[in-house]
Design a protein around this motif. Structure first.
Motif, mmCIF file in Angstrom:
data_model
loop_
_atom_site.group_PDB
_atom_site.id
_atom_site.type_symbol
_atom_site.label_atom_id
_atom_site.label_comp_id
_atom_site.label_asym_id
_atom_site.label_seq_id
_atom_site.Cartn_x
_atom_site.Cartn_y
_atom_site.Cartn_z
ATOM 1 N N PHE A 33 -1.776 9.302 -10.193
ATOM 2 C CA PHE A 33 -1.333 7.941 -10.512
ATOM 3 C C PHE A 33 -2.533 7.023 -10.620
ATOM 4 O O PHE A 33 -3.514 7.169 -9.897
ATOM 5 C CB PHE A 33 -0.427 7.394 -9.395
ATOM 6 N N TYR A 101 6.793 9.999 -3.359
ATOM 7 C CA TYR A 101 6.583 10.406 -1.996
ATOM 8 C C TYR A 101 5.229 9.948 -1.497
ATOM 9 O O TYR A 101 4.751 8.871 -1.844
ATOM 10 C CB TYR A 101 6.784 11.925 -1.854
ATOM 11 N N GLU A 102 4.558 10.728 -0.670
ATOM 12 C CA GLU A 102 3.291 10.288 -0.114
ATOM 13 C C GLU A 102 2.193 10.492 -1.144
ATOM 14 O O GLU A 102 1.919 11.612 -1.550
ATOM 15 C CB GLU A 102 2.961 11.068 1.164
ATOM 16 N N GLN A 103 1.586 9.381 -1.509
ATOM 17 C CA GLN A 103 0.463 9.424 -2.427
ATOM 18 C C GLN A 103 -0.804 9.128 -1.643
ATOM 19 O O GLN A 103 -0.817 8.253 -0.783
ATOM 20 C CB GLN A 103 0.648 8.400 -3.543
ATOM 21 N N TYR A 104 -1.871 9.843 -1.986
ATOM 22 C CA TYR A 104 -3.147 9.706 -1.283
ATOM 23 C C TYR A 104 -4.136 9.042 -2.234
ATOM 24 O O TYR A 104 -4.378 9.539 -3.332
ATOM 25 C CB TYR A 104 -3.630 11.067 -0.796
ATOM 26 N N PHE A 105 -4.678 7.923 -1.762
ATOM 27 C CA PHE A 105 -5.490 7.065 -2.623
ATOM 28 C C PHE A 105 -6.981 7.332 -2.481
ATOM 29 O O PHE A 105 -7.473 7.664 -1.398
ATOM 30 C CB PHE A 105 -5.228 5.593 -2.298
ATOM 31 N N GLY A 106 -7.697 7.117 -3.590
ATOM 32 C CA GLY A 106 -9.142 7.077 -3.568
ATOM 33 C C GLY A 106 -9.626 5.695 -3.159
ATOM 34 O O GLY A 106 -8.814 4.780 -2.941
#
Lengths: 114, 112
Positions: A33, A101-106
């Motif tokens: 995303f 759901y759970e998104q992991y960001f930079g």
């Protein structure tokens, strides 16, 4: 590191220049995303990929914005003919599951257009 | 049209006490809710989530409560620690979509 990485971390562009922002998602993550975060606001959705397919680009603010993920891994967000209103932090996120759901960001790329 | 609202821009809490962060939403199609924490110059970090079929989810010091009839959720942090000082974002996703809709954030400061 095993997290999402983005480059460059900071970018200053003169109005009218083209820029390319890179995102390396967590290895094996299917979903990717892009979000735009203006100062004092929450992140706003730009576009979404499932593997190499761009499934939703409804948040791209204009046709100057283009994103790709040709091999289903690294993604590039390109902004053509930058304008001052494009100044923001651009965040990339990845998820191991289909759907939000759970998104992991930079850490984001801070773009400043002068 | 702000579908996810965090009406308190800031909150100050003493160390050891409970922090309660609130979030309201308008879209009844939202079925999954998340809380993220953000430090300066870093991306948001996932904290805890809850599905609309539940009304509570707990993970250590963090508990999220969901009141579907009121379209309201809250994040409780107990006991609060100075390291919890950050901006907290509430986010939601709707059925059959993949994007997250974020609130504007609440800045939490935990003082000794």
């Amino acid at each position: 590191g095993a997290g999402v990485s983005q480059s460059p971390r900071y970018k200053v562009a003169k109005r009218g220049q083209d820029v390319a922002l890179r995102c390396d998602p967590i290895s094996g993550h299917v979903s990717l995303f892009w979000y735009q975060q203006a100062l004092g606001q929450g992140p706003e959705f730009l576009t979404y990929f499932q593997n190499e397919a761009q499934l939703d680009k409804s948040g791209l603010p204009s046709d100057r914005f283009f994103a790709e993920r040709p091999e289903g891994s690294v993604s590039t967000l390109k902004i053509q003919r930058t304008q001052q209103e494009d100044s923001a932090v651009y965040l990339c996120a990845s998820s191991s599951r289909l759907g939000a759901y759970e998104q992991y960001f930079g850490p984001g790329t801070r773009l400043t257009v002068t | 049209d702000q579908q996810v609202k965090q009406n308190s821009p800031s909150l100050s809490v003493q160390e050891g006490r409970i922090s309660i962060l609130n979030c309201d939403y308008t879209n009844s199609m939202f079925d999954y809710f998340l809380w993220y924490k953000k430090y300066p110059a870093e991306g948001p970090t996932f904290l805890i989530s809850i599905s609309s079929i539940k009304d509570k989810n707990e993970d250590g010091r963090f508990t999220v409560f969901l009141n579907k009839s009121a379209k309201h959720l809250s994040l409780h942090i107990v006991p609060s620690q100075p390291g919890d000082s950050a901006v907290y974002f509430c986010a939601a996703s709707a059925r059959n979509t993949d994007k997250l809709i974020f609130g504007t954030g609440t800045r939490l400061q935990v003082f000794p």
